[in-house]
Design a protein around this motif. Structure first.
Motif, PDB file in Angstrom:
ATOM      1  N   LEU A 139       0.847  -1.193   0.000  1.00  0.00           N
ATOM      2  CA  LEU A 139       0.000   0.000   0.000  1.00  0.00           C
ATOM      3  C   LEU A 139       0.880   1.240   0.000  1.00  0.00           C
ATOM      4  O   LEU A 139       1.652   1.446   0.933  1.00  0.00           O
ATOM      5  CB  LEU A 139      -0.911   0.021   1.229  1.00  0.00           C
ATOM      6  N   CYS A 140       0.763   2.050  -1.024  1.00  0.00           N
ATOM      7  CA  CYS A 140       1.511   3.307  -1.093  1.00  0.00           C
ATOM      8  C   CYS A 140       0.788   4.344  -0.245  1.00  0.00           C
ATOM      9  O   CYS A 140      -0.422   4.524  -0.391  1.00  0.00           O
ATOM     10  CB  CYS A 140       1.602   3.811  -2.528  1.00  0.00           C
ATOM     11  N   PRO A 141       1.511   5.039   0.643  1.00  0.00           N
ATOM     12  CA  PRO A 141       0.862   6.063   1.458  1.00  0.00           C
ATOM     13  C   PRO A 141       0.151   7.105   0.587  1.00  0.00           C
ATOM     14  O   PRO A 141       0.697   7.588  -0.393  1.00  0.00           O
ATOM     15  CB  PRO A 141       2.027   6.690   2.226  1.00  0.00           C
ATOM     16  N   GLY A 142      -1.104   7.380   0.947  1.00  0.00           N
ATOM     17  CA  GLY A 142      -1.890   8.360   0.217  1.00  0.00           C
ATOM     18  C   GLY A 142      -2.639   7.798  -0.977  1.00  0.00           C
ATOM     19  O   GLY A 142      -3.369   8.516  -1.639  1.00  0.00           O
TER      20      GLY A 142
ATOM     21  N   ARG B 229      -0.602   8.830   5.000  1.00  0.00           N
ATOM     22  CA  ARG B 229       0.835   9.134   5.156  1.00  0.00           C
ATOM     23  C   ARG B 229       1.343   8.882   6.571  1.00  0.00           C
ATOM     24  O   ARG B 229       2.536   8.712   6.786  1.00  0.00           O
ATOM     25  CB  ARG B 229       1.113  10.545   4.699  1.00  0.00           C
ATOM     26  N   ALA B 230       0.437   8.823   7.543  1.00  0.00           N
ATOM     27  CA  ALA B 230       0.820   8.510   8.924  1.00  0.00           C
ATOM     28  C   ALA B 230       0.821   7.002   9.180  1.00  0.00           C
ATOM     29  O   ALA B 230       1.178   6.559  10.265  1.00  0.00           O
ATOM     30  CB  ALA B 230      -0.129   9.203   9.899  1.00  0.00           C
ATOM     31  N   GLY B 231       0.405   6.215   8.177  1.00  0.00           N
ATOM     32  CA  GLY B 231       0.391   4.765   8.314  1.00  0.00           C
ATOM     33  C   GLY B 231      -0.937   4.178   8.747  1.00  0.00           C
ATOM     34  O   GLY B 231      -1.059   2.964   8.877  1.00  0.00           O
ATOM     35  N   GLU B 232      -1.958   5.032   8.989  1.00  0.00           N
ATOM     36  CA  GLU B 232      -3.279   4.542   9.382  1.00  0.00           C
ATOM     37  C   GLU B 232      -3.968   3.861   8.206  1.00  0.00           C
ATOM     38  O   GLU B 232      -3.795   4.271   7.052  1.00  0.00           O
ATOM     39  CB  GLU B 232      -4.157   5.694   9.881  1.00  0.00           C
ATOM     40  N   LEU B 233      -4.748   2.843   8.508  1.00  0.00           N
ATOM     41  CA  LEU B 233      -5.485   2.105   7.488  1.00  0.00           C
ATOM     42  C   LEU B 233      -6.965   2.450   7.533  1.00  0.00           C
ATOM     43  O   LEU B 233      -7.532   2.638   8.614  1.00  0.00           O
ATOM     44  CB  LEU B 233      -5.319   0.600   7.701  1.00  0.00           C
ATOM     45  N   TYR B 234      -7.577   2.495   6.351  1.00  0.00           N
ATOM     46  CA  TYR B 234      -9.013   2.742   6.211  1.00  0.00           C
ATOM     47  C   TYR B 234      -9.538   1.809   5.129  1.00  0.00           C
ATOM     48  O   TYR B 234      -8.830   1.509   4.168  1.00  0.00           O
ATOM     49  CB  TYR B 234      -9.286   4.185   5.796  1.00  0.00           C
ATOM     50  N   ALA B 235     -10.796   1.390   5.282  1.00  0.00           N
ATOM     51  CA  ALA B 235     -11.425   0.545   4.267  1.00  0.00           C
ATOM     52  C   ALA B 235     -12.903   0.908   4.168  1.00  0.00           C
ATOM     53  O   ALA B 235     -13.594   1.001   5.189  1.00  0.00           O
ATOM     54  CB  ALA B 235     -11.257  -0.927   4.613  1.00  0.00           C
TER      55      ALA B 235
ATOM     56  N   GLY C 213      -7.609  13.047   2.082  1.00  0.00           N
ATOM     57  CA  GLY C 213      -7.417  14.400   2.591  1.00  0.00           C
ATOM     58  C   GLY C 213      -7.972  14.490   3.988  1.00  0.00           C
ATOM     59  O   GLY C 213      -8.099  13.491   4.696  1.00  0.00           O
ATOM     60  N   SER C 214      -8.328  15.712   4.382  1.00  0.00           N
ATOM     61  CA  SER C 214      -8.960  15.907   5.687  1.00  0.00           C
ATOM     62  C   SER C 214      -9.858  17.132   5.609  1.00  0.00           C
ATOM     63  O   SER C 214      -9.655  18.022   4.787  1.00  0.00           O
ATOM     64  CB  SER C 214      -7.912  16.072   6.789  1.00  0.00           C
ATOM     65  N   ARG C 215     -10.846  17.115   6.457  1.00  0.00           N
ATOM     66  CA  ARG C 215     -11.762  18.245   6.569  1.00  0.00           C
ATOM     67  C   ARG C 215     -12.108  18.377   8.044  1.00  0.00           C
ATOM     68  O   ARG C 215     -12.637  17.443   8.627  1.00  0.00           O
ATOM     69  CB  ARG C 215     -13.013  18.020   5.727  1.00  0.00           C
ATOM     70  N   GLY C 216     -11.787  19.525   8.613  1.00  0.00           N
ATOM     71  CA  GLY C 216     -12.066  19.734  10.030  1.00  0.00           C
ATOM     72  C   GLY C 216     -11.392  18.717  10.921  1.00  0.00           C
ATOM     73  O   GLY C 216     -11.933  18.326  11.944  1.00  0.00           O
ATOM     74  N   GLY C 217     -10.226  18.237  10.525  1.00  0.00           N
ATOM     75  CA  GLY C 217      -9.493  17.246  11.312  1.00  0.00           C
ATOM     76  C   GLY C 217      -9.909  15.816  11.058  1.00  0.00           C
ATOM     77  O   GLY C 217      -9.307  14.891  11.594  1.00  0.00           O
ATOM     78  N   ALA C 218     -10.951  15.600  10.251  1.00  0.00           N
ATOM     79  CA  ALA C 218     -11.414  14.243   9.953  1.00  0.00           C
ATOM     80  C   ALA C 218     -10.737  13.723   8.696  1.00  0.00           C
ATOM     81  O   ALA C 218     -10.614  14.447   7.709  1.00  0.00           O
ATOM     82  CB  ALA C 218     -12.926  14.241   9.747  1.00  0.00           C
ATOM     83  N   PRO C 219     -10.303  12.446   8.694  1.00  0.00           N
ATOM     84  CA  PRO C 219      -9.735  11.862   7.472  1.00  0.00           C
ATOM     85  C   PRO C 219     -10.833  11.692   6.440  1.00  0.00           C
ATOM     86  O   PRO C 219     -11.938  11.238   6.766  1.00  0.00           O
ATOM     87  CB  PRO C 219      -9.179  10.524   7.944  1.00  0.00           C
TER      88      PRO C 219
ATOM     89  N   PHE D 176     -16.124  11.995   1.488  1.00  0.00           N
ATOM     90  CA  PHE D 176     -16.650  11.089   2.505  1.00  0.00           C
ATOM     91  C   PHE D 176     -15.720  11.070   3.712  1.00  0.00           C
ATOM     92  O   PHE D 176     -14.502  11.062   3.563  1.00  0.00           O
ATOM     93  CB  PHE D 176     -16.763   9.663   1.940  1.00  0.00           C
ATOM     94  N   ASP D 177     -16.320  11.026   4.908  1.00  0.00           N
ATOM     95  CA  ASP D 177     -15.572  10.880   6.148  1.00  0.00           C
ATOM     96  C   ASP D 177     -15.177   9.407   6.260  1.00  0.00           C
ATOM     97  O   ASP D 177     -16.046   8.528   6.253  1.00  0.00           O
ATOM     98  CB  ASP D 177     -16.451  11.298   7.322  1.00  0.00           C
ATOM     99  N   LEU D 178     -13.887   9.119   6.355  1.00  0.00           N
ATOM    100  CA  LEU D 178     -13.422   7.731   6.412  1.00  0.00           C
ATOM    101  C   LEU D 178     -13.720   7.052   7.740  1.00  0.00           C
ATOM    102  O   LEU D 178     -13.661   5.829   7.835  1.00  0.00           O
ATOM    103  CB  LEU D 178     -11.922   7.661   6.118  1.00  0.00           C
ATOM    104  N   ARG D 179     -14.069   7.814   8.762  1.00  0.00           N
ATOM    105  CA  ARG D 179     -14.371   7.215  10.067  1.00  0.00           C
ATOM    106  C   ARG D 179     -15.745   6.569  10.103  1.00  0.00           C
ATOM    107  O   ARG D 179     -15.930   5.545  10.741  1.00  0.00           O
ATOM    108  CB  ARG D 179     -14.269   8.261  11.174  1.00  0.00           C
ATOM    109  N   ASP D 180     -16.731   7.179   9.424  1.00  0.00           N
ATOM    110  CA  ASP D 180     -18.092   6.644   9.480  1.00  0.00           C
ATOM    111  C   ASP D 180     -18.755   6.494   8.104  1.00  0.00           C
ATOM    112  O   ASP D 180     -19.888   6.040   8.007  1.00  0.00           O
ATOM    113  CB  ASP D 180     -18.974   7.481  10.402  1.00  0.00           C
ATOM    114  N   GLY D 181     -18.065   6.891   7.028  1.00  0.00           N
ATOM    115  CA  GLY D 181     -18.570   6.709   5.675  1.00  0.00           C
ATOM    116  C   GLY D 181     -19.533   7.771   5.179  1.00  0.00           C
ATOM    117  O   GLY D 181     -19.964   7.730   4.022  1.00  0.00           O
ATOM    118  N   ARG D 182     -19.902   8.742   6.029  1.00  0.00           N
ATOM    119  CA  ARG D 182     -20.860   9.779   5.635  1.00  0.00           C
ATOM    120  C   ARG D 182     -20.306  10.667   4.537  1.00  0.00           C
ATOM    121  O   ARG D 182     -19.144  11.059   4.572  1.00  0.00           O
ATOM    122  CB  ARG D 182     -21.170  10.715   6.800  1.00  0.00           C
TER     123      ARG D 182
END
Length: 125
Positions: A22-25, A44-50, A69-75, A86-92
């Protein structure tokens, strides 16, 4: 042994790719154990999302090609089709509440982790 990226499908964890692949970003499309397309990302920090790979606005299986990217601190993930974010934390979807077909504009978020096991069928050279 390489670290493996694993998805949880509700019944168990399945290895889908090597972490180092997995390439960062950037994202990759993988198949769940049940054949569902999933977009997997390493930031880029190494966190995974799916999340589901299907864009609810176009119907195309393209979200793995989206932009992190990020918006308001959200990935976040911006769709490569019509650029909804889309917010990667909850999919919204942060831009629109509903897709064109009237369904909620929310992606399924898959539990994902980094494991010390090798994915099935993959061996270190």
């Amino acid at each position: 042994m390489n670290d493996t990226v694993e998805l949880f499908d509700g019944t168990g964890w399945t290895g889908v790719c090597a972490y180092r692949d997995l390439c960062p970003g950037r994202g990759v499309a993988v198949l769940s154990e049940r054949g569902e397309q999933v977009a997997v990302f390493r930031d880029r920090a190494g966190e995974l999302y799916a999340v589901d790979n299907r864009d609810p606005f176009s119907g195309a299986q393209v979200l793995s090609r989206g932009i992190l990217g990020s918006r308001g601190g959200a990935p976040t993930l911006a769709s490569p089709m019509y650029k909804q974010v889309f917010d990667l934390r909850d999919g919204r979807c942060l831009d629109e509440e509903t897709a064109p077909d009237g369904t909620p504009a929310v992606l399924r978020v898959w539990p994902v982790r980094r494991s010390r096991r090798e994915p099935a069928g993959v061996r270190e050279p």
